[in-house]
Design an enzyme around this catalytic site. Structure first.
Site, PDB file in Angstrom:
ATOM      1  N   SER A  79       0.843  -1.188   0.000  1.00  0.00           N
ATOM      2  CA  SER A  79       0.000   0.000   0.000  1.00  0.00           C
ATOM      3  C   SER A  79       0.883   1.245   0.000  1.00  0.00           C
ATOM      4  O   SER A  79       1.895   1.292   0.708  1.00  0.00           O
ATOM      5  CB  SER A  79      -0.882   0.029   1.250  1.00  0.00           C
ATOM      6  OG  SER A  79      -1.688  -1.122   1.342  1.00  0.00           O
ATOM      7  N   THR A  94      -3.544   2.006   2.200  1.00  0.00           N
ATOM      8  CA  THR A  94      -3.859   3.352   1.721  1.00  0.00           C
ATOM      9  C   THR A  94      -5.311   3.687   2.035  1.00  0.00           C
ATOM     10  O   THR A  94      -5.626   4.837   2.357  1.00  0.00           O
ATOM     11  CB  THR A  94      -3.609   3.455   0.209  1.00  0.00           C
ATOM     12  OG1 THR A  94      -2.300   2.981  -0.082  1.00  0.00           O
ATOM     13  CG2 THR A  94      -3.759   4.886  -0.274  1.00  0.00           C
ATOM     14  N   ALA A  95      -6.182   2.707   1.943  1.00  0.00           N
ATOM     15  CA  ALA A  95      -7.598   2.939   2.245  1.00  0.00           C
ATOM     16  C   ALA A  95      -7.765   3.491   3.655  1.00  0.00           C
ATOM     17  O   ALA A  95      -8.505   4.458   3.874  1.00  0.00           O
ATOM     18  CB  ALA A  95      -8.382   1.636   2.081  1.00  0.00           C
ATOM     19  N   HIS A 116     -10.529  -3.180  -3.786  1.00  0.00           N
ATOM     20  CA  HIS A 116     -10.459  -4.195  -4.838  1.00  0.00           C
ATOM     21  C   HIS A 116     -11.819  -4.394  -5.516  1.00  0.00           C
ATOM     22  O   HIS A 116     -12.577  -3.457  -5.704  1.00  0.00           O
ATOM     23  CB  HIS A 116      -9.904  -5.509  -4.294  1.00  0.00           C
ATOM     24  CG  HIS A 116      -8.548  -5.397  -3.676  1.00  0.00           C
ATOM     25  ND1 HIS A 116      -7.561  -4.562  -4.157  1.00  0.00           N
ATOM     26  CD2 HIS A 116      -7.996  -6.022  -2.595  1.00  0.00           C
ATOM     27  CE1 HIS A 116      -6.470  -4.687  -3.431  1.00  0.00           C
ATOM     28  NE2 HIS A 116      -6.705  -5.555  -2.469  1.00  0.00           N
TER      29      HIS A 116
END
Length: 285
Positions: free
Chosen positions: A67, A119-120, A158
């Site tokens: 990430s 990152t989310a 995703h």
């Protein structure tokens, strides 16, 4: 490991990436030996993204997908490559729930997240600084957990962005849409790291090989299908194709100047928010 051949010595590098269709699409030609770099071979290890983040934190793999949210913590041992990453527009993580509520109400909700260093999760912390620490889960377990009522909401990534309505869930906020609106830049989701101790020549060779693997996948649209299908969490081929079309784009072969700016902007905002150190060095070679 080095395997001695007749003419050259082949060095085998460990290569980590996820079983998601965009990653298996990108790396199929490389791990299948359809493209490569002289003197190098690759042994793949497929894991979910947060496991890859953790393995990179332990410097286990030679080359690995991670990430971008985890990258500032990894630059002592790794450098960021220009090829193989996931950046784009209209492809950000979503917060979903069983019933709609306002973005302002996120602070009071129990939210499942796909990993602390994804990152989310970084984007969620930037968007909603007052939100409580999330409940970590493997990303494929998040929608069922929200559906059952184990958590109030889920941060999904995703192919889940295509399938959440099938679980009776609704979108609360699109964090990628928010990022693009506030920065004007594509959203940086995941990148490829190579160990610094591989040396500059090997790192550049790996970067070039991954770029050519991406180009091979685009040029040979039937070559990778069985490999993608064998590893996909979502077995519907239409969803697999949607996933690839969304996450594999011009930034995948090379970040370009705009991609590099997006990564630096993510790090700058995280530093200003106190989430990471403000003096993180450039992650590039």
């Amino acid at each position: 490991m080095t395997i001695t051949g007749t003419d050259i010595d082949t060095r085998t590098l460990t290569l980590g990436f996820s079983p998601c269709p965009n990653d298996t699409f990108i790396f199929h030609a490389l791990v299948s030996g359809l493209v490569g770099a002289e003197g190098l071979a690759f042994r793949e290890r497929l894991e979910d993204v947060e496991t890859l983040n953790r393995l990179a934190g332990e410097a286990v793999l030679d080359v690995t997908k991670v990430s971008y949210g985890a990258t500032p913590h990894l630059v002592r041992n790794y450098v960021l490559l220009r090829s193989g990453g996931a950046l784009g527009r209209g492809c950000g993580p979503l917060v979903v729930a069983r019933q709609p509520f306002t973005a302002e109400e996120l602070a009071g909700k129990r939210i499942a997240i796909p990993g602390r260093n994804t990152t989310a999760n970084l984007l969620l912390r930037l968007f909603a600084p007052g939100a409580a620490a999330g409940v970590e889960m493997v990303y494929s377990d998040i929608m069922p957990a929200v559906e059952r009522g184990d958590v109030d909401a889920g941060l999904i990534i995703h192919e889940s962005r295509f399938t959440y309505p099938q679980h009776g869930l609704v979108k609360v906020v699109d964090l990628g849409e928010w990022w693009e609106r506030t920065t004007g830049l594509p959203i940086p989701l995941g990148g490829i790291l190579a160990r610094r101790d591989l040396g500059a020549d090997t790192i550049r060779a790996v970067d070039d090989a991954i770029r050519r693997s991406v180009e091979h996948a685009f040029a040979h649209p039937d070559a990778w299908k069985d490999y993608v299908r064998a590893h996909a969490q979502e077995m519907d081929e239409a969803v697999q194709r949607q996933h690839i079309d969304l996450y594999v784009n011009r930034f995948t072969a090379d970040l370009g100047d705009e991609g590099v700016r997006a990564i630096h902007e993510l790090f700058a905002r995280a530093g200003a928010a106190g989430i990471i150190a403000e003096d993180v060095p450039s992650p590039f070679l």
